[in-house]
Design a protein around this motif. Structure first.
Motif, PDB file in Angstrom:
ATOM      1  N   SER A  43       0.840  -1.206   0.000  1.00 34.83           N
ATOM      2  CA  SER A  43       0.000   0.000   0.000  1.00 34.83           C
ATOM      3  C   SER A  43       0.870   1.249   0.000  1.00 34.83           C
ATOM      4  O   SER A  43       2.068   1.179   0.283  1.00 34.83           O
ATOM      5  CB  SER A  43      -0.901   0.007   1.240  1.00 34.83           C
ATOM      6  N   THR A  44       0.251   2.358  -0.319  1.00 35.40           N
ATOM      7  CA  THR A  44       0.968   3.635  -0.263  1.00 35.40           C
ATOM      8  C   THR A  44       1.055   4.096   1.193  1.00 35.40           C
ATOM      9  O   THR A  44       0.078   4.034   1.931  1.00 35.40           O
ATOM     10  CB  THR A  44       0.204   4.694  -1.079  1.00 35.40           C
ATOM     11  N   ARG A  45       2.237   4.487   1.598  1.00 36.90           N
ATOM     12  CA  ARG A  45       2.419   5.010   2.959  1.00 36.90           C
ATOM     13  C   ARG A  45       2.862   6.463   2.865  1.00 36.90           C
ATOM     14  O   ARG A  45       3.621   6.820   1.961  1.00 36.90           O
ATOM     15  CB  ARG A  45       3.483   4.201   3.699  1.00 36.90           C
ATOM     16  N   GLN A  46       2.401   7.269   3.768  1.00 40.55           N
ATOM     17  CA  GLN A  46       2.837   8.663   3.775  1.00 40.55           C
ATOM     18  C   GLN A  46       2.956   9.189   5.203  1.00 40.55           C
ATOM     19  O   GLN A  46       2.394   8.623   6.121  1.00 40.55           O
ATOM     20  CB  GLN A  46       1.897   9.538   2.955  1.00 40.55           C
ATOM     21  N   GLY A  47       3.714  10.213   5.323  1.00 36.55           N
ATOM     22  CA  GLY A  47       3.945  10.775   6.652  1.00 36.55           C
ATOM     23  C   GLY A  47       4.811  12.011   6.526  1.00 36.55           C
ATOM     24  O   GLY A  47       4.834  12.673   5.480  1.00 36.55           O
ATOM     25  N   ALA A  48       5.547  12.291   7.574  1.00 39.69           N
ATOM     26  CA  ALA A  48       6.416  13.471   7.573  1.00 39.69           C
ATOM     27  C   ALA A  48       7.706  13.120   8.304  1.00 39.69           C
ATOM     28  O   ALA A  48       7.776  12.126   9.024  1.00 39.69           O
ATOM     29  CB  ALA A  48       5.720  14.641   8.256  1.00 39.69           C
ATOM     30  N   ALA A  49       8.708  13.928   8.078  1.00 36.81           N
ATOM     31  CA  ALA A  49       9.985  13.730   8.776  1.00 36.81           C
ATOM     32  C   ALA A  49      10.540  15.092   9.157  1.00 36.81           C
ATOM     33  O   ALA A  49      10.516  16.027   8.351  1.00 36.81           O
ATOM     34  CB  ALA A  49      10.971  12.988   7.883  1.00 36.81           C
ATOM     35  N   LEU A  50      11.022  15.157  10.391  1.00 41.43           N
ATOM     36  CA  LEU A  50      11.695  16.383  10.828  1.00 41.43           C
ATOM     37  C   LEU A  50      13.190  16.195  10.579  1.00 41.43           C
ATOM     38  O   LEU A  50      13.779  15.219  11.071  1.00 41.43           O
ATOM     39  CB  LEU A  50      11.432  16.613  12.324  1.00 41.43           C
ATOM     40  N   VAL A  51      13.765  17.094   9.786  1.00 38.49           N
ATOM     41  CA  VAL A  51      15.176  16.929   9.423  1.00 38.49           C
ATOM     42  C   VAL A  51      15.957  18.203   9.767  1.00 38.49           C
ATOM     43  O   VAL A  51      15.393  19.286   9.863  1.00 38.49           O
ATOM     44  CB  VAL A  51      15.346  16.622   7.911  1.00 38.49           C
ATOM     45  N   ALA A  52      17.262  18.018   9.947  1.00 36.14           N
ATOM     46  CA  ALA A  52      18.165  19.164  10.136  1.00 36.14           C
ATOM     47  C   ALA A  52      19.005  19.301   8.874  1.00 36.14           C
ATOM     48  O   ALA A  52      19.420  18.305   8.288  1.00 36.14           O
ATOM     49  CB  ALA A  52      19.063  18.928  11.341  1.00 36.14           C
ATOM     50  N   LEU A  53      19.250  20.555   8.483  1.00 34.29           N
ATOM     51  CA  LEU A  53      19.953  20.817   7.230  1.00 34.29           C
ATOM     52  C   LEU A  53      21.318  21.447   7.478  1.00 34.29           C
ATOM     53  O   LEU A  53      21.537  22.111   8.496  1.00 34.29           O
ATOM     54  CB  LEU A  53      19.129  21.769   6.354  1.00 34.29           C
ATOM     55  N   LYS A  54      22.205  21.229   6.520  1.00 29.48           N
ATOM     56  CA  LYS A  54      23.499  21.931   6.552  1.00 29.48           C
ATOM     57  C   LYS A  54      23.774  22.478   5.150  1.00 29.48           C
ATOM     58  O   LYS A  54      23.316  21.911   4.150  1.00 29.48           O
ATOM     59  CB  LYS A  54      24.620  20.999   6.985  1.00 29.48           C
ATOM     60  N   PRO A  55      24.529  23.575   5.069  1.00 35.45           N
ATOM     61  CA  PRO A  55      24.797  24.166   3.745  1.00 35.45           C
ATOM     62  C   PRO A  55      25.797  23.323   2.964  1.00 35.45           C
ATOM     63  O   PRO A  55      26.616  22.610   3.555  1.00 35.45           O
ATOM     64  CB  PRO A  55      25.392  25.538   4.088  1.00 35.45           C
ATOM     65  N   VAL A  56      25.738  23.434   1.638  1.00 37.21           N
ATOM     66  CA  VAL A  56      26.661  22.644   0.808  1.00 37.21           C
ATOM     67  C   VAL A  56      27.995  23.348   0.603  1.00 37.21           C
ATOM     68  O   VAL A  56      28.999  22.696   0.330  1.00 37.21           O
ATOM     69  CB  VAL A  56      26.060  22.290  -0.573  1.00 37.21           C
ATOM     70  N   SER A  57      28.012  24.670   0.709  1.00 39.27           N
ATOM     71  CA  SER A  57      29.290  25.370   0.533  1.00 39.27           C
ATOM     72  C   SER A  57      29.214  26.754   1.153  1.00 39.27           C
ATOM     73  O   SER A  57      28.137  27.213   1.562  1.00 39.27           O
ATOM     74  CB  SER A  57      29.660  25.481  -0.940  1.00 39.27           C
ATOM     75  N   LEU A  58      30.344  27.412   1.180  1.00 38.93           N
ATOM     76  CA  LEU A  58      30.406  28.768   1.742  1.00 38.93           C
ATOM     77  C   LEU A  58      29.886  29.803   0.753  1.00 38.93           C
ATOM     78  O   LEU A  58      29.695  30.963   1.111  1.00 38.93           O
ATOM     79  CB  LEU A  58      31.867  29.087   2.106  1.00 38.93           C
ATOM     80  N   ASP A  59      29.628  29.402  -0.468  1.00 42.84           N
ATOM     81  CA  ASP A  59      29.238  30.369  -1.498  1.00 42.84           C
ATOM     82  C   ASP A  59      27.734  30.599  -1.569  1.00 42.84           C
ATOM     83  O   ASP A  59      27.268  31.377  -2.400  1.00 42.84           O
ATOM     84  CB  ASP A  59      29.737  29.904  -2.864  1.00 42.84           C
ATOM     85  N   ILE A  60      26.969  29.931  -0.746  1.00 45.47           N
ATOM     86  CA  ILE A  60      25.513  30.101  -0.817  1.00 45.47           C
ATOM     87  C   ILE A  60      25.102  31.375  -0.092  1.00 45.47           C
ATOM     88  O   ILE A  60      25.894  31.958   0.645  1.00 45.47           O
ATOM     89  CB  ILE A  60      24.769  28.884  -0.219  1.00 45.47           C
ATOM     90  N   ASP A  61      23.861  31.771  -0.284  1.00 51.54           N
ATOM     91  CA  ASP A  61      23.328  32.906   0.473  1.00 51.54           C
ATOM     92  C   ASP A  61      22.818  32.380   1.809  1.00 51.54           C
ATOM     93  O   ASP A  61      21.793  31.699   1.864  1.00 51.54           O
ATOM     94  CB  ASP A  61      22.179  33.564  -0.295  1.00 51.54           C
TER      95      ASP A  61
END
Lengths: 124, 208
Positions: free
Chosen positions: B114-132
């Motif tokens: 069956s199809t399952r769905q939900g949510a996830a709480l995640v923490a992010l980190k930047p990929v490089s110093l050049d982003i805003d």
């Protein structure tokens, strides 16, 4: 006031000034451009081994270039200007190490030590 | 002579971010004989470490597993950010997290049809110093990032600015800042005393 960055040609001139390199009567020099730029090539390798952080912009895994004069005379000094006076001391010191009647080993040791302490310590 | 980029150009290393420029200015004004590329390296390490330790940037992602699919990968989050931690998963009774950001449904087989769905709480980190970077990074955590960069510089061996004592001081301040950021993020970004509530485990949740 000079706002341009120093060149390799000027660096060799500065080293000649410390060496008092012009013979008074003949006006010739004791150390050729080739000798002095070879000393700089050695300094470049020494800096690479003692201060790798100086080469972050150039790339830490690249083969080091060998500079030649007069071809690279107008090339800007390739590292941070912090290292410029240290290289001048190294060139003068290494030249003074050469075996001839005009050299002074004491001066050579002082200048080579100044190069190393300048690389490694704040109080130099 | 080789074709190496021998023209030492500091401007090339400066981005447009005023927050980053402020960090660079502060570090270079404090640390004797340090070069900008090294400051930039230490600052990037500090920022990445800050986001990983503090989980300051959190997102709630909705996920959906079609029939016969048992894995969802949240990476890359977008072009500038990666998921570094999965903090919580909602909607699966039995799951496994595989670093960095894959969740596996490890329930019994019939459920997979069956199809399952939900949510996830995640923490992010930047990929490089050049982003805003978000403005709150340098507005609220400027001192922490500067401490992180400084302790990495002072910790380096055989440099004019090497100082184990100062490294220890700034490392402690950096870690305290990361812990404070984490605590604030866990309180839904409120930095007040907070209201009393039941402990997180009272309703069966996991600690994020």
């Amino acid at each position: 006031m000079l706002t341009t960055r120093p060149t390799l040609g000027r660096m060799v001139q500065d080293a000649r000034a410390i060496l008092n390199d012009t013979v008074p009567i003949s006006g010739s020099v004791r150390y050729t451009d080739e000798d002095l730029i070879q000393a700089f090539n050695s300094a470049f390798i020494e800096i690479r081994s003692k201060r790798p952080d100086a080469f972050l912009g150039m790339g830490l895994r690249e083969v080091l270039p060998q500079f030649v004069l007069p071809d690279d005379k107008d090339l800007p000094f390739p590292l941070d200007q912090y290292f410029y006076p240290l290289c001048v001391y190294y060139i003068a010191g290494k030249s003074e190490l050469r075996e001839d009647e005009m050299t002074q080993e004491g001066r050579a040791v002082v200048m080579m030590n100044k190069f190393v302490t300048g690389l490694m310590q704040v109080a130099s | 002579m080789s074709d190496l980029p021998l023209d030492y150009d500091e401007a090339e290393y400066l981005g447009d971010s005023p927050g980053l420029r402020r960090v660079f200015d502060n570090v270079q004004a404090i640390v004797p004989g340090v070069m900008l590329p090294v400051v930039k390296m230490a600052t990037w390490n500090a920022i990445e470490d800050f986001y990983q330790r503090s989980t300051w940037r959190r997102e709630l992602l909705n996920w959906c597993m079609p029939p016969n699919v048992i894995c969802v990968d949240f990476n890359p989050f977008d072009g500038d950010w990666l998921v570094c931690w999965v903090l919580d998963v909602y909607g699966l009774g039995n799951y496994m997290v595989k670093p960095l950001a894959q969740i596996y449904d490890v329930q019994q087989l019939p459920v997979h049809n069956s199809t399952r769905q939900g949510a996830a709480l995640v923490a992010l980190k930047p990929v490089s110093l050049d982003i805003d970077f978000p403005p709150d990074l340098f507005m609220n955590w400027f001192d922490t990032i500067t401490d992180g960069a400084l302790y990495r510089l002072y910790m380096q061996p055989a440099k004019p600015y090497s100082s184990p004592q100062l490294a220890t001081v700034h490392a402690r301040q950096f870690r305290v800042g990361c812990q404070k950021a984490r605590a604030i993020a866990q309180k839904q970004y409120t930095n007040g005393p907070g209201r009393w509530s039941y402990p997180y485990f009272a309703d069966g949740k996991r600690k994020s």
